[in-house]
Design a protein around this motif. Sequence first.
Motif, short mmCIF file in Angstrom:
data_model
loop_
_atom_site.label_atom_id
_atom_site.label_comp_id
_atom_site.label_asym_id
_atom_site.label_seq_id
_atom_site.Cartn_x
_atom_site.Cartn_y
_atom_site.Cartn_z
N ASN A 79 41.24 28.77 48.50
CA ASN A 79 40.10 28.20 47.79
C ASN A 79 39.01 29.24 47.60
O ASN A 79 38.41 29.33 46.53
N ILE A 80 38.75 30.00 48.64
CA ILE A 80 37.72 31.04 48.56
C ILE A 80 38.13 32.10 47.54
O ILE A 80 37.31 32.54 46.72
N GLU A 81 39.38 32.51 47.59
CA GLU A 81 39.87 33.52 46.63
C GLU A 81 39.75 33.01 45.20
O GLU A 81 39.35 33.76 44.31
N LYS A 82 40.06 31.74 44.99
CA LYS A 82 39.97 31.16 43.65
C LYS A 82 38.52 31.13 43.17
O LYS A 82 38.23 31.45 42.01
N ILE A 83 37.60 30.77 44.05
CA ILE A 83 36.18 30.74 43.70
C ILE A 83 35.70 32.13 43.31
O ILE A 83 34.98 32.30 42.33
N ILE A 84 36.11 33.13 44.07
CA ILE A 84 35.71 34.51 43.78
C ILE A 84 36.25 34.95 42.41
O ILE A 84 35.53 35.54 41.61
N GLU A 85 37.50 34.64 42.15
CA GLU A 85 38.12 35.03 40.88
C GLU A 85 37.42 34.37 39.69
O GLU A 85 37.33 34.94 38.61
N GLN A 86 36.92 33.15 39.88
CA GLN A 86 36.29 32.41 38.80
C GLN A 86 34.77 32.57 38.78
O GLN A 86 34.09 31.89 38.02
N SER A 87 34.26 33.46 39.60
CA SER A 87 32.81 33.60 39.70
C SER A 87 32.20 34.14 38.41
O SER A 87 32.81 34.89 37.66
N ASP A 88 30.97 33.73 38.17
CA ASP A 88 30.21 34.13 36.99
C ASP A 88 28.94 34.81 37.48
O ASP A 88 28.08 34.17 38.09
N ASP A 89 28.81 36.11 37.22
CA ASP A 89 27.67 36.88 37.72
C ASP A 89 26.33 36.29 37.28
O ASP A 89 25.36 36.33 38.02
#
Length: 82
Positions: free
Chosen positions: A3-13
């Motif tokens: 879940n954390i990895e997915k959130i990081i991948e989908q992050s928006d600066d």
Amino acid sequence: MKNIEKIIEQSDDKKYEKVDWTKTWSKKYPVLASYQSEVDIEKYAKEIRWMLQDLEETYKYSKQDAMLVLKDILAHEYLNNK
């Protein structure tokens, strides 16, 4: 962890720039809400600026890449010396 990895991948600066990270993290780590009145911030900021500039010049990193590298080194030092 996935879940954390997915959130990081989908992050928006752009979204993250709007967050007050000190305030957010200080809920878990109260020292982040109080250190500004106790620590000689400029002393440490000067050294950090020097390290960032050195990474940029020596390795031709962008400002962001230099920050990420320095942050990663700091995290590894902390974890290796707990």
